[in-house]
Design a protein around this motif. Structure first.
Motif, PDB file in Angstrom:
ATOM      1  N   ARG A 105       0.844  -1.218   0.000  1.00  0.00           N
ATOM      2  CA  ARG A 105       0.000   0.000   0.000  1.00  0.00           C
ATOM      3  C   ARG A 105       0.867   1.251   0.000  1.00  0.00           C
ATOM      4  O   ARG A 105       0.576   2.218  -0.709  1.00  0.00           O
ATOM      5  CB  ARG A 105      -0.903   0.028   1.236  1.00  0.00           C
ATOM      6  N   LEU A 106       1.945   1.245   0.790  1.00  0.00           N
ATOM      7  CA  LEU A 106       2.840   2.407   0.821  1.00  0.00           C
ATOM      8  C   LEU A 106       3.471   2.648  -0.549  1.00  0.00           C
ATOM      9  O   LEU A 106       3.517   3.784  -1.024  1.00  0.00           O
ATOM     10  CB  LEU A 106       3.920   2.217   1.887  1.00  0.00           C
ATOM     11  N   VAL A 107       3.963   1.582  -1.180  1.00  0.00           N
ATOM     12  CA  VAL A 107       4.597   1.733  -2.492  1.00  0.00           C
ATOM     13  C   VAL A 107       3.573   2.240  -3.508  1.00  0.00           C
ATOM     14  O   VAL A 107       3.834   3.204  -4.245  1.00  0.00           O
ATOM     15  CB  VAL A 107       5.234   0.411  -2.969  1.00  0.00           C
ATOM     16  N   THR A 108       2.403   1.622  -3.555  1.00  0.00           N
ATOM     17  CA  THR A 108       1.378   2.011  -4.523  1.00  0.00           C
ATOM     18  C   THR A 108       0.955   3.466  -4.330  1.00  0.00           C
ATOM     19  O   THR A 108       0.895   4.234  -5.294  1.00  0.00           O
ATOM     20  CB  THR A 108       0.155   1.075  -4.404  1.00  0.00           C
ATOM     21  N   GLU A 109       0.670   3.855  -3.103  1.00  0.00           N
ATOM     22  CA  GLU A 109       0.229   5.230  -2.850  1.00  0.00           C
ATOM     23  C   GLU A 109       1.364   6.223  -3.064  1.00  0.00           C
ATOM     24  O   GLU A 109       1.138   7.334  -3.532  1.00  0.00           O
ATOM     25  CB  GLU A 109      -0.397   5.341  -1.463  1.00  0.00           C
ATOM     26  N   GLY A 110       2.590   5.815  -2.768  1.00  0.00           N
ATOM     27  CA  GLY A 110       3.733   6.688  -3.023  1.00  0.00           C
ATOM     28  C   GLY A 110       3.961   6.917  -4.507  1.00  0.00           C
ATOM     29  O   GLY A 110       4.210   8.042  -4.949  1.00  0.00           O
ATOM     30  N   LEU A 111       3.875   5.844  -5.303  1.00  0.00           N
ATOM     31  CA  LEU A 111       4.015   5.995  -6.753  1.00  0.00           C
ATOM     32  C   LEU A 111       2.891   6.862  -7.317  1.00  0.00           C
ATOM     33  O   LEU A 111       3.123   7.699  -8.205  1.00  0.00           O
ATOM     34  CB  LEU A 111       4.041   4.632  -7.440  1.00  0.00           C
ATOM     35  N   ASP A 112       1.677   6.705  -6.791  1.00  0.00           N
ATOM     36  CA  ASP A 112       0.561   7.555  -7.226  1.00  0.00           C
ATOM     37  C   ASP A 112       0.833   9.019  -6.894  1.00  0.00           C
ATOM     38  O   ASP A 112       0.543   9.906  -7.708  1.00  0.00           O
ATOM     39  CB  ASP A 112      -0.751   7.105  -6.583  1.00  0.00           C
ATOM     40  N   ALA A 113       1.399   9.288  -5.721  1.00  0.00           N
ATOM     41  CA  ALA A 113       1.733  10.671  -5.341  1.00  0.00           C
ATOM     42  C   ALA A 113       2.789  11.247  -6.287  1.00  0.00           C
ATOM     43  O   ALA A 113       2.704  12.409  -6.684  1.00  0.00           O
ATOM     44  CB  ALA A 113       2.220  10.715  -3.892  1.00  0.00           C
ATOM     45  N   CYS A 114       3.760  10.438  -6.661  1.00  0.00           N
ATOM     46  CA  CYS A 114       4.781  10.888  -7.622  1.00  0.00           C
ATOM     47  C   CYS A 114       4.139  11.195  -8.976  1.00  0.00           C
ATOM     48  O   CYS A 114       4.474  12.209  -9.607  1.00  0.00           O
ATOM     49  CB  CYS A 114       5.882   9.839  -7.771  1.00  0.00           C
ATOM     50  N   ARG A 115       3.226  10.339  -9.423  1.00  0.00           N
ATOM     51  CA  ARG A 115       2.525  10.578 -10.694  1.00  0.00           C
ATOM     52  C   ARG A 115       1.764  11.897 -10.654  1.00  0.00           C
ATOM     53  O   ARG A 115       1.799  12.678 -11.606  1.00  0.00           O
ATOM     54  CB  ARG A 115       1.539   9.454 -10.987  1.00  0.00           C
ATOM     55  N   ARG A 116       1.057  12.147  -9.554  1.00  0.00           N
ATOM     56  CA  ARG A 116       0.284  13.386  -9.424  1.00  0.00           C
ATOM     57  C   ARG A 116       1.180  14.614  -9.496  1.00  0.00           C
ATOM     58  O   ARG A 116       0.764  15.654  -9.990  1.00  0.00           O
ATOM     59  CB  ARG A 116      -0.525  13.393  -8.126  1.00  0.00           C
TER      60      ARG A 116
END
Length: 176
Positions: free
Chosen positions: A99-110
């Motif tokens: 969950r941390l990796v997925t949400e972190g990658l999403d934050a980077c995309r944003r």
């Protein structure tokens, strides 16, 4: 995994708990010291320092830091480093790190970031889109196996053909 798991950006009051979780997860203090040093950088973004909270307790942390890829000819390509990710030992293997990796990658995309580099377990990170970085022409500034040195392209690889040369990490990484 607990149903009450929340992922959010770190707050200054989390620093001690983050240090504890990271030290427990790595069974040493080097990574916790790295995080403290990275917070001092002008480029540090607390929105990319995420914590996992369950039952009111901080149980996980992930950090993304700005780095660059120095390309042939001297130009640079901005990128992000994923390091470290940590979950309390008794809570590992329950999906919290994912969950941390997925949400972190999403934050980077944003934010519009295009590329994330990680040095990590070759069996773990490919599920998030990471693949060997040397296959894309990147080199690490330190000895690391091909399988452990990975990249994730967050946008279509339109600029990927230009990837070449050396990944440059901020000075605090040299101590880990």
């Amino acid at each position: 995994m607990s149903g009450d798991l929340k992922i959010r950006a770190e707050q200054p009051t989390d620093h001690e708990a983050i240090s504890t979780v990271v030290s427990l997860a790595f069974q040493r203090e080097d990574e916790a010291r790295l995080i403290a040093e990275l917070r001092k950088l002008p480029s540090f973004d607390p929105a990319l320092s995420l914590v996992a909270i369950a039952g009111g307790q901080l149980i996980g942390h992930i950090l993304f830091t700005e780095i660059v890829v120095r390309q042939r000819g001297g130009t640079t390509l901005p990128a992000m480093a994923l390091a470290p990710v940590a979950v309390r030992p008794e809570r590992q293997r329950s999906g919290i790190g994912s969950r941390l990796v997925t949400e972190g990658l999403d934050a980077c995309r944003r934010r519009g970031d295009r590329l994330v580099i990680v040095v990590g377990h070759a069996e773990y990170y490919p599920r998030f889109g990471f693949r060997p970085a040397r296959d894309r022409g990147l080199e690490a500034p330190f000895p690391v196996s091909d399988a452990s040195f990975m990249l994730c392209e967050l946008t279509p690889p339109a600029g990927a053909a230009a990837l070449s040369d050396m990944v440059e990490y901020p000075a605090p990484f040299q101590g880990v």
